[in-house]
Design a protein around this motif. Structure first.
Motif, PDB file in Angstrom:
ATOM      1  N   ILE A 287     -33.259  12.789  12.958  1.00  0.00           N
ATOM      2  CA  ILE A 287     -31.899  12.378  13.322  1.00  0.00           C
ATOM      3  C   ILE A 287     -31.294  13.350  14.337  1.00  0.00           C
ATOM      4  CG2 ILE A 287     -29.572  12.014  12.421  1.00  0.00           C
ATOM      5  CD1 ILE A 287     -31.401   9.815  11.608  1.00  0.00           C
ATOM      6  N   VAL A 288     -31.491  14.652  14.107  1.00  0.00           N
ATOM      7  CA  VAL A 288     -30.921  15.654  15.008  1.00  0.00           C
ATOM      8  C   VAL A 288     -31.537  15.538  16.400  1.00  0.00           C
ATOM      9  CG1 VAL A 288     -30.783  18.129  15.453  1.00  0.00           C
ATOM     10  CG2 VAL A 288     -30.295  17.251  13.174  1.00  0.00           C
ATOM     11  N   ARG A 289     -32.835  15.323  16.479  1.00  0.00           N
ATOM     12  CA  ARG A 289     -33.478  15.179  17.787  1.00  0.00           C
ATOM     13  C   ARG A 289     -32.978  13.927  18.509  1.00  0.00           C
ATOM     14  NH1 ARG A 289     -39.844  16.301  17.503  1.00  0.00           N
ATOM     15  NH2 ARG A 289     -39.511  16.155  19.762  1.00  0.00           N
ATOM     16  N   LEU A 290     -32.741  12.855  17.772  1.00  0.00           N
ATOM     17  CA  LEU A 290     -32.180  11.643  18.398  1.00  0.00           C
ATOM     18  C   LEU A 290     -30.772  11.911  18.900  1.00  0.00           C
ATOM     19  CD1 LEU A 290     -33.395   8.887  15.890  1.00  0.00           C
ATOM     20  CD2 LEU A 290     -34.268   9.336  18.186  1.00  0.00           C
ATOM     21  N   THR A 344     -27.627  10.352   5.175  1.00  0.00           N
ATOM     22  CA  THR A 344     -27.666  10.418   6.646  1.00  0.00           C
ATOM     23  C   THR A 344     -26.884   9.276   7.290  1.00  0.00           C
ATOM     24  OG1 THR A 344     -29.780   9.215   6.584  1.00  0.00           O
ATOM     25  CG2 THR A 344     -29.889  11.611   6.727  1.00  0.00           C
ATOM     26  N   ASN A 345     -26.091   8.561   6.498  1.00  0.00           N
ATOM     27  CA  ASN A 345     -25.343   7.414   7.027  1.00  0.00           C
ATOM     28  C   ASN A 345     -24.376   7.824   8.127  1.00  0.00           C
ATOM     29  OD1 ASN A 345     -25.926   4.803   6.324  1.00  0.00           O
ATOM     30  ND2 ASN A 345     -24.854   4.854   4.367  1.00  0.00           N
ATOM     31  N   ASN A 346     -23.630   8.928   7.895  1.00  0.00           N
ATOM     32  CA  ASN A 346     -22.641   9.367   8.886  1.00  0.00           C
ATOM     33  C   ASN A 346     -23.310   9.775  10.195  1.00  0.00           C
ATOM     34  OD1 ASN A 346     -20.583   8.969   7.045  1.00  0.00           O
ATOM     35  ND2 ASN A 346     -20.672  11.065   6.271  1.00  0.00           N
ATOM     36  N   VAL A 349     -24.236   6.667  12.210  1.00  0.00           N
ATOM     37  CA  VAL A 349     -23.073   6.108  12.909  1.00  0.00           C
ATOM     38  C   VAL A 349     -22.870   6.826  14.247  1.00  0.00           C
ATOM     39  CG1 VAL A 349     -20.563   5.866  12.786  1.00  0.00           C
ATOM     40  CG2 VAL A 349     -21.945   5.336  10.790  1.00  0.00           C
ATOM     41  N   ARG A 350     -23.130   8.149  14.258  1.00  0.00           N
ATOM     42  CA  ARG A 350     -23.002   8.896  15.515  1.00  0.00           C
ATOM     43  C   ARG A 350     -24.040   8.453  16.553  1.00  0.00           C
ATOM     44  NH1 ARG A 350     -22.736  15.215  13.548  1.00  0.00           N
ATOM     45  NH2 ARG A 350     -21.129  15.005  11.921  1.00  0.00           N
ATOM     46  N   LEU A 351     -25.164   7.918  16.081  1.00  0.00           N
ATOM     47  CA  LEU A 351     -26.251   7.555  16.998  1.00  0.00           C
ATOM     48  C   LEU A 351     -25.907   6.351  17.874  1.00  0.00           C
ATOM     49  CD1 LEU A 351     -29.557   7.945  14.938  1.00  0.00           C
ATOM     50  CD2 LEU A 351     -28.933   9.136  17.030  1.00  0.00           C
ATOM     51  N   ARG A 352     -24.904   5.587  17.502  1.00  0.00           N
ATOM     52  CA  ARG A 352     -24.567   4.381  18.284  1.00  0.00           C
ATOM     53  C   ARG A 352     -24.292   4.741  19.735  1.00  0.00           C
ATOM     54  NH1 ARG A 352     -20.064   1.546  19.964  1.00  0.00           N
ATOM     55  NH2 ARG A 352     -20.296  -0.732  19.969  1.00  0.00           N
TER      56      ARG A 352
END
Length: 488
Positions: A287-290, A344-346, A349-352
């Motif tokens: 997630i962090v790398r994305l 990791t839901n929040n 949401v940031r990934l959008r």
């Protein structure tokens, strides 16, 4: 080992095979107790560490009858610890008890009064109760063991106490009562600091961070982490946990670069057997790398034993890589329960915004000129005024440096500039610098992890020892030279 070989060679009837497993495990526990006793008298902590490692190996073989016999061997029958620990054990069949009592009596009934042995008995019973899923009794037993630990200040107890701290917190986590012990954990951390118990400080700091993160108290966790004393890590497992919690805190605070480094280091340093921990580290690292705009390699998702657990994150990564907002929404809804359980839901949401930016980057590479309405259609923006939203998204991407383009507001176009030669910029130098820094850090960590004999720097070689060593080396060299001549 000698006893096991003799037991295999002996001719025993088939009906008594099951009864031999109990004395064997009991004898192992007695050997561990003897090892702890030797380490306590000699003040050698490494023996206590070895005893804890051997105990974990016997964990699945622990039974109530074995523990009853060992408690009778290790503790005085009238002592407070003996009566408390016996109350947690269920009564086994009389036949099993007779076998255990006879075997323990045959090998002597020496009673150990060392606090290390008493704490070890608490640890055994606590592990047994947790494995038997008797969590309420384990919670009470752990509280009693912590109360006893507060009155013991011996460095040889530190290794055993660190394990008790962990199971103390774990038993309360299983009963969903972690908030009750937060104050007690802080008091224990203060006590460990005053006693210079560095392993206890490591363990308790991780338990407190886990306690805060369990209730999403990230600000308090960061305040504790920043003010807690730091020193060289004594336990690789505790250091891995610390890096994982630090990575989670940094991720929530939007410090993605530091979070990525901590999470990848935790996954790399974790033991191979700790598969669940490594899976969690990889999930957060993906997630962090994305969020950093990177796309993890396919090999990350194909690691042995992790393919099934990381499959939702693989589909999520694929949606981000393509820049398809509709596919991203579908994957987020499909695996919403998995993302909720992983907390990791929040972050998803940031990934959008990253999905939109990736799609916009693909559009800018493909088209030298494209209308903002077509950009909105390709990004699948479903707002009331998609053209205005597309214009603001493009403007923000240009300002952040994600794309090299300009906006023609009069005609409603996005004009992409021609891509230049990347080797004329500083990007290759930055990439090489990061790789070199990674290799140097790994080399430094490996050097720090080397173990040397205690007090080796204080032992100076005398003149006689030096002459003997040189003489032996000369004889050895002469012998080797003679052998080489014979070979020729």
């Amino acid at each position: 080992m000698t006893q096991e070989v003799e037991m295999k060679e002996a001719q025993v009837p088939s009906h008594s095979v099951s009864s031999f497993s109990t004395p064997s495990t009991l004898q192992h526990l007695k050997d561990i107790a003897a090892l702890i006793e030797t380490g306590a008298y000699a003040k050698e902590v490494r023996r206590i560490v070895k005893s804890v490692r051997l105990t974990i190996m016997l964990r699945r073989k622990l039974k109530a009858s074995i523990l009853s016999a060992f408690l009778s061997f290790a503790l005085s029958p009238g002592s407070e610890a003996h009566s408390k620990l016996f109350s947690y054990l269920p009564k086994e069949d009389e036949h099993d008890m007779d076998v255990d009592t006879a075997s323990s009596a045959a090998q002597g009934s020496v009673k150990h009064l060392l606090p290390e042995i008493e704490i070890f008995c608490y640890l055994l019973v606590l592990i047994f109760l947790i494995d038997q899923k008797r969590y309420d009794e384990a919670k009470t037993c752990s509280s009693n063991s912590i109360a006893r630990l507060k009155n013991i200040n011996r460095r040889t107890v530190d290794v055993l106490s660190s394990r008790l701290y962990f199971y103390y917190s774990y038993s309360h986590e299983l009963t969903n009562s972690l908030a009750e012990i937060r104050g007690n954990l802080l008091a224990l951390h203060r006590m460990a600091t005053l006693r210079h118990d560095e392993l206890g400080q490591e363990t308790l700091l991780n338990l407190l961070l886990r306690n805060y993160l369990y209730y999403n108290l990230y600000d308090q966790a960061e305040k504790l982490r920043s003010k807690a004393p730091r020193f060289e890590a004594h336990s690789n497992q505790q250091f891995c946990r610390y890096l994982f919690y630090l990575g989670k805190i940094r991720t929530i605070q939007l410090e993605y670069t530091d979070a990525k480094e901590s999470l990848l280091q935790a996954a790399r340093k974790a033991p191979i057997a700790a598969r669940g921990f490594r899976i969690q580290c990889n999930k957060w690292a993906i997630i962090v790398r994305l969020l950093l705009g990177e796309i993890p390699e396919r090999t990350v998702f194909m690691q042995k034993g992790m393919k099934k657990a990381l499959s939702p994150y693989f589909e999520l990564t694929n949606a981000v890589r393509i820049g398809d907002l509709e596919l991203f929404k579908t994957v987020a809804e499909k695996f919403s329960s998995t993302f909720s359980s992983d907390r990791t839901n929040n972050l998803i949401v940031r990934l959008r915004h990253n999905v939109i930016r990736t799609g916009l980057r693909n559009i800018s590479i493909s088209y030298s000129r494209i209308s903002l309405s077509d950009v909105a259609k390709k990004l699948r923006l479903d707002s009331e005024n998609p053209v205005a939203d597309a214009e603001s998204i493009v403007a923000k991407a240009i300002r952040d440096g994600a794309i090299d383009a300009t906006i023609d507001h009069a005609n409603g176009w996005m004009l992409s500039k021609e891509t230049g030669d990347i080797y004329s910029t500083n990007e290759p130098q930055i990439a090489f610098h990061s790789r070199i820094a990674f290799c140097l850090n790994m080399h430094n960590d490996a050097v720090k992890a080397l173990r040397f004999p205690p007090n080796s720097h204080k032992e100076k070689e005398g003149a006689e020892k030096r002459r003997e060593r040189q003489q032996q080396e000369q004889e050895l060299a002469k012998h080797i030279a003679e052998e080489e001549d014979d070979d020729f």
